[in-house]
Design a protein around this motif. Structure first.
Motif: not given
Length: 894
Positions: A702, A705-706, A713, A715-717, A720-721, A724
């Protein structure tokens, strides 16, 4: 009768190169020599066996008349590896050095030279043996002409005669060219007749006798489809036969009489010196001594053949005296050595003072002499061994304990070689001592391994074989100790790898219980699932075919269904996993085929294999852990491989559920390092952002991704995680934009943007990886956290692919190798603590970053505490080590 040996030079060079490619043999100046060595080894053995009076080596000189007939001839062949290309001149020099005639004719292939010379030799009354890895030569087989065909490697030769061809293929030599014309030859890019495979071609030739008879009477073919194929492709069939037929009228510069063979030992010895082939130099040294003294003195390491005496049980106490102060080297000689079967024939010993002995034990002996049994079990009696764990396994087969391993030369060589030589005792003695060990050969001259000896060997042969190796062990001991010190791996060797030998033996001996009832049920389920998939695949294909045949599957996918074909192989369309995964969205059949393959592999590799190994009364599976195999230091598991059972698929978990504790009072406990490789990367790179994330116990994926997608952090879907996460782990393995795009389902441009964003945010990681490669290029090796080395000579290779692969290894090995160091160190700490506190827990398996134990239920909380403490404190990293615990009543439901 005097015979002629005709050698297909390029064919044997290819076989030798690919058989020995992984040995990475090179001179001290970096010249690759594996193909030359393989060819020389094979030819010297053939010369000893065949004693030819005439020797001819046929070579290719370039394009031939076949390219004029068919421009695409051999068009699918890949460009030769640079390493192999570099060795061709030296292979030719080898043949010329030993006195062979090397022949090539412009416009013709080596096969044509071979065919013409063989015909001329037979006309002169000379029997011929052809040595090749090319089946085209089968058409030359005749009365007085045989073919030695290299099926694989450099030792697996079959003598092909008319009887062999009839039994193996159901054909005569005269039918061979017709056979190749019908079915095609992908290695030469000859298509053959579409829809006609090997079985159909054989049947047609058996029915009609020849291609000419077949084409003359197509109306006699009952199968309408075949009849139409042959009528439509008549001209092609005749064209293909012209291409595959070996010429026998090539204008040769020499007659057979001009090819007499005179072995030039002095010249060959000079060649072997130049290429640093010490073991081969030993083989010709005696013959060179008999030749005119027109070359420098042969300087080779001696063959180690100590004088040994046969020992009886009463001799042992005196022989073992002092072994509490000075170690004794020992080596069991065995017919077989595995957990399933072990058969000891005798044991060899060597000790200081040039004392060597051999104790015959006899195949299947019910008991061993009491002094031997007592000495083997004595932990104070110091023992030297090469692969001590196998020695323990063999003793255990007879019910005897084996303790007191002071030094394992295999483990020591593994640590100091860094991949620079093959880890056999013979190679290690040659490399570090400059001595040769006598080859182990049976009465027929066939090479044998020390642990694969005939049970009927004479005792003096066993004594010589064994004591030569224990004498080498004794000489290697101080040399390897010095090498260990020089490489800075004393702690790794003495504190981790050596204690691990005994731990792994105990784990293997304990075994893991499986439920035969669950396996039998699973087998029935697999049979049903596979049958259902077969039915669905046939429905989607519109016909039945052999799903496991790449050739037949290729016809269905790329001809019947018209899917876009990808890469080609020697046998036609490629249908490997990479190709099929590209086609998953193109047709539902592809996904079903992938599922079918997965089920069939799991069923044969695990379900059926485990059922065969699980025998009463305990139904225990005893794997073998290989401590000195992988380049990174990881353990591997074989016979069976219990590290590769899938954990993320339902089918894999079903297999794991069949592994159960021994009783209702015990439970499985798993301890798994969390993200160990990423934590090691953070430690090495000392990147502040990465260190901060781990120290604050953030979700690293996470957080990444951020950072790279520039979002908060929270708002990380999940998507997206996941992306990442792929970047985080991909960075370790040097993933490319193309590889990442394929893995996460984005465009290559997006994937490259992810990687660039990662390195922009984690500058410390980028610097570390770049500096690692630069340092490795300078020193020639990379190191792990405990100084385990891996040598990477290809970092300076001119070939881009080899250099790129070495660069990926330079990035990955310190991280993956350090993870291996840590889990091994953890195993040693956990084992010591469990024994010290007498906890009722048994270590069963190691699966890379995970340990699996069987624990009494009442002791579960205390055992979890011990594992967490010992594993998390195993090494002091810049970030905390974290262990995740799981327990359960089977391996699949932890």
């Amino acid at each position: 009768m005097e015979k002629m040996l005709i050698i297909d030079s390029h064919s044997l060079a290819h076989r030798a190169y690919h058989a020995l490619k992984d040995t990475n043999l090179r001179t001290k100046d970096g010249l690759p020599t594996s193909a030359v060595y393989g060819v020389a080894t094979m030819i010297l053995r053939l010369l000893e066996d065949e004693q030819p009076a005439y020797l001819v080596v046929a070579e290719d000189l370039g394009k031939t008349f076949r390219h004029e007939v068919y421009a695409e001839y051999k068009g699918t062949r890949k460009e030769l590896d640079a390493d192999l290309l570099a060795q061709f001149p030296y292979i030719k020099e080898f043949y010329e050095s030993m006195g062979a005639v090397v022949l090539g004719v412009d416009g013709y292939e080596a096969d044509d030279v071979i065919g013409t010379m063989a015909r001329a030799a037979r006309e002169a009354g000379i029997p011929v043996c052809i040595v090749t890895g090319d089946q085209d030569a089968f058409q030359l087989i005749d009365d007085g002409v045989c073919v030695y065909y290299t099926r694989r490697g450099i030792t697996d030769l079959v003598r092909a005669t008319p009887d062999y061809l009839q039994k193996k293929y159901g054909l005569t030599p005269r039918q061979w060219a017709d056979f190749k014309a019908l079915k095609g030859d992908p290695s030469d890019n000859i298509p053959g007749i579409p829809g006609i495979g090997e079985k159909t071609a054989v049947k047609l030739l058996n029915d009609f006798g020849s291609l000419d008879a077949l084409l003359a009477s197509p109306e006699k073919i009952e199968n309408e489809r075949l009849r139409k194929l042959l009528v439509d492709h008549r001209a092609e069939a005749q064209r293909w036969r012209e291409l595959v037929t070996i010429k026998r009228d090539v204008p040769l510069p020499l007659a057979p009489a001009g090819c007499r063979f005179h072995f030039d030992a002095p010249r060959l010895a000079d060649f072997f010196r130049k290429l640093e082939f010490r073991s081969l130099l030993v083989r010709v040294a005696g013959q060179e001594a008999k030749a005119p003294a027109n070359t420098a003195e042969v300087k080779v390491g001696p063959v180690l053949m100590p004088e040994a005496r046969l020992l009886a049980g009463d001799d042992l106490p005196a022989f073992f005296e002092g072994s509490d102060r000075e170690p004794v080297a020992l080596q069991f000689l065995a017919a077989e050595a595995s957990w399933q079967r072990g058969e000891v024939l005798g044991v060899a010993f060597s000790k200081a003072g040039d004392q060597h002995g051999y104790l015959p034990l006899g195949s299947g002996a019910p008991s061993w002499p009491e002094p031997l049994v007592r000495w083997l079990a004595d932990p104070e009696a110091q023992k030297l061994a090469f692969d001590g764990k196998t020695q323990m396994v063999l003793a255990d087969h007879y019910g005897y304990a084996w303790d007191g391993l002071a030094f394992d030369a295999l483990i020591a060589a593994y640590l100091v070689s860094g991949g620079r030589w093959q880890l056999t005792l013979e190679n290690t003695a040659q490399t570090l001592l400059g001595v040769e060990l006598p080859p182990l050969q049976d009465a027929k001259g066939k090479k044998r391994e020390i642990l694969n000896l005939p049970t009927d060997w004479a005792e003096d042969a066993l004594a010589g074989a064994g004591t030569s190796r224990t004498a080498a062990l004794l000489k290697l001991h101080p040399v390897l100790r010095a090498e260990i010190g020089q490489a800075g791996v004393e702690e790794l060797f003495y504190e981790v790898e050596m204690p691990l030998v005994r731990i792994l033996f105990a784990m293997e001996k304990a075994g893991v219980k499986v439920s035969p009832e669950q396996l039998a049920t699973l087998k029935a389920n697999y049979a049903r699932w596979i049958k259902e998939l077969e039915t669905e695949i046939y429905r989607l294909a519109g016909e039945e075919f052999n799903i496991s045949s790449p050739k037949q599957l290729g016809v269905i996918l790329f001809e019947r269904l018209g899917l876009p074909a990808g890469k080609r192989t020697k046998t036609g369309y490629s249908t490997d996993a990479e190709v099929l995964e590209e086609l998953v969205d193109k047709h539902p059949l592809v996904e079903k085929v992938l599922a079918y393959r997965g089920l069939v592999k799991l069923n044969s590799t695990y379900v059926e294999a485990l059922l065969g190994l699980a025998q009463p009364p305990g139904y225990l599976i005893h794997t073998t852990f290989n401590q000195a195999v992988t380049a990174t230091g990881r353990l591997s598991s074989t016979d069976p491989n219990l590290q590769n059972i899938p954990v993320r698929t339902p089918e894999g978990r079903e297999i794991r559920r069949c592994f159960i504790p021994r009783s209702a009072d015990t439970v499985f406990l798993s301890a798994d390092y969390s993200q160990i490789e990423l934590r090691i990367l953070a430690h090495f790179a000392a990147d502040e952002k990465l260190l901060a994330a781990y120290r604050s116990e953030e979700d690293i994926h996470r957080r990444t991704a951020a950072e790279i997608f520039n979002v908060p952090p929270d708002q990380v879907s999940p998507e997206l995680r996941d992306q990442a996460k792929a970047v985080n782990f991909g960075i370790i393995y040097g993933i490319s934009g193309f590889g990442l795009a394929k893995g996460v389902g984005v465009s290559r441009k997006e994937a490259e943007a992810f990687i660039n964003a990662y390195f922009a945010r984690y500058q410390g990681v980028k610097s570390y990886l770049e500096e690692s490669i630069a340092a490795a290029r300078e020193t020639g090796y990379v190191s792990t956290i405990m100084n385990r080395r891996r040598y990477l000579p290809d970092l300076k290779a001119r070939n881009f692919q080899r250099r790129s692969f070495a660069e990926r290894m330079a990035r990955n090995t310190p991280i993956q190798g350090s993870a291996a160091d840590l889990i091994k160190l953890a195993m040693v700490r956990v084992d010591a603590r469990l024994r010290r506190e007498k906890l009722p827990a048994t270590m069963l398996l190691q699966v890379h970053d995970e340990l699996l134990l069987e624990v009494e239920r009442a002791a579960l909380p205390e055992t979890e505490k011990v594992l967490r403490e010992e594993m998390e404190r195993a090494f002091d990293l810049r970030v905390p080590l974290v262990v995740e615990m799981k327990s359960g009543d089977n391996w699949g439901d932890l």
